[in-house]
Design a protein around this motif. Structure first.
Motif, PDB file in Angstrom:
ATOM      1  N   GLU A 196       0.828  -1.209   0.000  1.00 22.51           N
ATOM      2  CA  GLU A 196       0.000   0.000   0.000  1.00 22.51           C
ATOM      3  C   GLU A 196       0.861   1.256   0.000  1.00 22.51           C
ATOM      4  O   GLU A 196       0.576   2.205  -0.733  1.00 22.51           O
ATOM      5  CB  GLU A 196      -0.965   0.005   1.197  1.00 22.51           C
ATOM      6  CG  GLU A 196      -2.063  -1.029   1.108  1.00 22.51           C
ATOM      7  CD  GLU A 196      -1.609  -2.447   1.492  1.00 22.51           C
ATOM      8  OE1 GLU A 196      -0.529  -2.603   2.128  1.00 22.51           O
ATOM      9  OE2 GLU A 196      -2.325  -3.392   1.139  1.00 22.51           O
ATOM     10  N   LYS A 197       1.912   1.264   0.814  1.00 23.30           N
ATOM     11  CA  LYS A 197       2.798   2.433   0.836  1.00 23.30           C
ATOM     12  C   LYS A 197       3.594   2.538  -0.463  1.00 23.30           C
ATOM     13  O   LYS A 197       3.846   3.645  -0.944  1.00 23.30           O
ATOM     14  CB  LYS A 197       3.725   2.382   2.042  1.00 23.30           C
ATOM     15  CG  LYS A 197       3.016   2.721   3.338  1.00 23.30           C
ATOM     16  CD  LYS A 197       3.973   2.798   4.499  1.00 23.30           C
ATOM     17  CE  LYS A 197       3.222   3.163   5.772  1.00 23.30           C
ATOM     18  NZ  LYS A 197       4.123   3.243   6.923  1.00 23.30           N
ATOM     19  N   ALA A 198       3.981   1.405  -1.025  1.00 23.68           N
ATOM     20  CA  ALA A 198       4.681   1.430  -2.314  1.00 23.68           C
ATOM     21  C   ALA A 198       3.788   2.078  -3.367  1.00 23.68           C
ATOM     22  O   ALA A 198       4.231   2.964  -4.115  1.00 23.68           O
ATOM     23  CB  ALA A 198       5.083   0.020  -2.732  1.00 23.68           C
ATOM     24  N   PHE A 199       2.531   1.660  -3.418  1.00 24.51           N
ATOM     25  CA  PHE A 199       1.613   2.241  -4.395  1.00 24.51           C
ATOM     26  C   PHE A 199       1.382   3.723  -4.113  1.00 24.51           C
ATOM     27  O   PHE A 199       1.362   4.536  -5.044  1.00 24.51           O
ATOM     28  CB  PHE A 199       0.273   1.490  -4.402  1.00 24.51           C
ATOM     29  CG  PHE A 199      -0.704   2.105  -5.361  1.00 24.51           C
ATOM     30  CD1 PHE A 199      -0.575   1.899  -6.723  1.00 24.51           C
ATOM     31  CD2 PHE A 199      -1.730   2.913  -4.909  1.00 24.51           C
ATOM     32  CE1 PHE A 199      -1.458   2.497  -7.622  1.00 24.51           C
ATOM     33  CE2 PHE A 199      -2.616   3.509  -5.785  1.00 24.51           C
ATOM     34  CZ  PHE A 199      -2.474   3.296  -7.150  1.00 24.51           C
TER      35      PHE A 199
ATOM     36  N   ALA B 143       0.938  -2.268 -10.389  1.00 21.79           N
ATOM     37  CA  ALA B 143       0.129  -2.423  -9.175  1.00 21.79           C
ATOM     38  C   ALA B 143      -1.350  -2.505  -9.520  1.00 21.79           C
ATOM     39  O   ALA B 143      -2.079  -3.349  -8.988  1.00 21.79           O
ATOM     40  CB  ALA B 143       0.404  -1.266  -8.213  1.00 21.79           C
ATOM     41  N   TYR B 144      -1.806  -1.636 -10.419  1.00 20.31           N
ATOM     42  CA  TYR B 144      -3.205  -1.694 -10.849  1.00 20.31           C
ATOM     43  C   TYR B 144      -3.499  -3.010 -11.564  1.00 20.31           C
ATOM     44  O   TYR B 144      -4.559  -3.593 -11.388  1.00 20.31           O
ATOM     45  CB  TYR B 144      -3.539  -0.534 -11.790  1.00 20.31           C
ATOM     46  CG  TYR B 144      -3.910   0.747 -11.102  1.00 20.31           C
ATOM     47  CD1 TYR B 144      -4.981   0.808 -10.211  1.00 20.31           C
ATOM     48  CD2 TYR B 144      -3.214   1.921 -11.363  1.00 20.31           C
ATOM     49  CE1 TYR B 144      -5.337   1.991  -9.600  1.00 20.31           C
ATOM     50  CE2 TYR B 144      -3.570   3.118 -10.760  1.00 20.31           C
ATOM     51  CZ  TYR B 144      -4.630   3.141  -9.876  1.00 20.31           C
ATOM     52  OH  TYR B 144      -4.991   4.321  -9.266  1.00 20.31           O
ATOM     53  N   GLU B 145      -2.568  -3.468 -12.377  1.00 22.42           N
ATOM     54  CA  GLU B 145      -2.780  -4.712 -13.119  1.00 22.42           C
ATOM     55  C   GLU B 145      -2.969  -5.905 -12.182  1.00 22.42           C
ATOM     56  O   GLU B 145      -3.837  -6.745 -12.397  1.00 22.42           O
ATOM     57  CB  GLU B 145      -1.591  -4.969 -14.049  1.00 22.42           C
ATOM     58  CG  GLU B 145      -1.720  -6.248 -14.850  1.00 22.42           C
ATOM     59  CD  GLU B 145      -0.501  -6.535 -15.692  1.00 22.42           C
ATOM     60  OE1 GLU B 145      -0.664  -7.274 -16.677  1.00 22.42           O
ATOM     61  OE2 GLU B 145       0.609  -6.052 -15.383  1.00 22.42           O
ATOM     62  N   LEU B 146      -2.169  -5.967 -11.131  1.00 20.92           N
ATOM     63  CA  LEU B 146      -2.185  -7.121 -10.227  1.00 20.92           C
ATOM     64  C   LEU B 146      -3.005  -6.912  -8.959  1.00 20.92           C
ATOM     65  O   LEU B 146      -3.212  -7.862  -8.207  1.00 20.92           O
ATOM     66  CB  LEU B 146      -0.753  -7.491  -9.846  1.00 20.92           C
ATOM     67  CG  LEU B 146       0.167  -7.856 -10.999  1.00 20.92           C
ATOM     68  CD1 LEU B 146       1.565  -8.138 -10.493  1.00 20.92           C
ATOM     69  CD2 LEU B 146      -0.388  -9.045 -11.768  1.00 20.92           C
TER      70      LEU B 146
ATOM     71  N   ALA C 259      -4.391   0.490 -15.247  1.00 14.14           N
ATOM     72  CA  ALA C 259      -3.106  -0.120 -15.593  1.00 14.14           C
ATOM     73  C   ALA C 259      -2.711   0.258 -17.013  1.00 14.14           C
ATOM     74  O   ALA C 259      -1.588   0.710 -17.264  1.00 14.14           O
ATOM     75  CB  ALA C 259      -3.179  -1.639 -15.439  1.00 14.14           C
ATOM     76  N   HIS C 260      -3.635   0.093 -17.934  1.00 19.33           N
ATOM     77  CA  HIS C 260      -3.364   0.408 -19.338  1.00 19.33           C
ATOM     78  C   HIS C 260      -3.021   1.893 -19.508  1.00 19.33           C
ATOM     79  O   HIS C 260      -2.086   2.250 -20.228  1.00 19.33           O
ATOM     80  CB  HIS C 260      -4.558   0.024 -20.208  1.00 19.33           C
ATOM     81  CG  HIS C 260      -4.286   0.150 -21.664  1.00 19.33           C
ATOM     82  ND1 HIS C 260      -3.487  -0.730 -22.350  1.00 19.33           N
ATOM     83  CD2 HIS C 260      -4.683   1.069 -22.571  1.00 19.33           C
ATOM     84  CE1 HIS C 260      -3.408  -0.356 -23.609  1.00 19.33           C
ATOM     85  NE2 HIS C 260      -4.130   0.735 -23.773  1.00 19.33           N
ATOM     86  N   LYS C 261      -3.757   2.743 -18.819  1.00 27.40           N
ATOM     87  CA  LYS C 261      -3.505   4.189 -18.901  1.00 27.40           C
ATOM     88  C   LYS C 261      -2.073   4.515 -18.494  1.00 27.40           C
ATOM     89  O   LYS C 261      -1.367   5.248 -19.193  1.00 27.40           O
ATOM     90  CB  LYS C 261      -4.487   4.942 -18.000  1.00 27.40           C
ATOM     91  CG  LYS C 261      -4.232   6.436 -17.913  1.00 27.40           C
ATOM     92  CD  LYS C 261      -5.167   7.102 -16.933  1.00 27.40           C
ATOM     93  CE  LYS C 261      -4.353   7.649 -15.789  1.00 27.40           C
ATOM     94  NZ  LYS C 261      -5.150   8.372 -14.809  1.00 27.40           N
TER      95      LYS C 261
END
Length: 93
Positions: free
Chosen positions: A25-28, A49-52, A63-65
């Motif tokens: 969470e902190k990494a993101f 992060a969004y992808e996984l 993720a794609h964006k």
């Protein structure tokens, strides 16, 4: 804030060492802030992060964006990920 410092913090939480505990969470949190300021590596990691769903809710559109944004800045790994996260792509039946 300093975009490179934000990315460094995100990296520390993604790849913990003696000073930081592993914390997706902190990494993101730090990756997305650096990404919004134009840091290509942070864009890639935010997209990943969004992808996984790593440290945030999974969202292939986001993720794609972010892969697209990073690819536009020359990030090679992001270019490779564009097809796998394209929300308009359809599975072959």
């Amino acid at each position: 804030g300093d975009v490179n410092a934000q990315y460094d913090l995100a990296t520390s939480y993604r790849s913990p060492h003696y000073m930081f505990a592993h914390n997706p969470e902190k990494a993101f949190y730090w990756d997305i802030r650096a990404a919004k300021q134009g840091h290509p590596d942070a864009m890639y990691h935010a997209a990943w992060a969004y992808e996984l769903g790593y440290g945030t809710e999974q969202d292939l559109g986001e993720a794609h964006k972010w892969f697209r944004e990073a690819a536009a800045l020359g990030h090679k790994n992001s270019r490779k990920k564009l097809d796998t996260t394209d929300p308009t792509a359809r599975a072959v039946e």
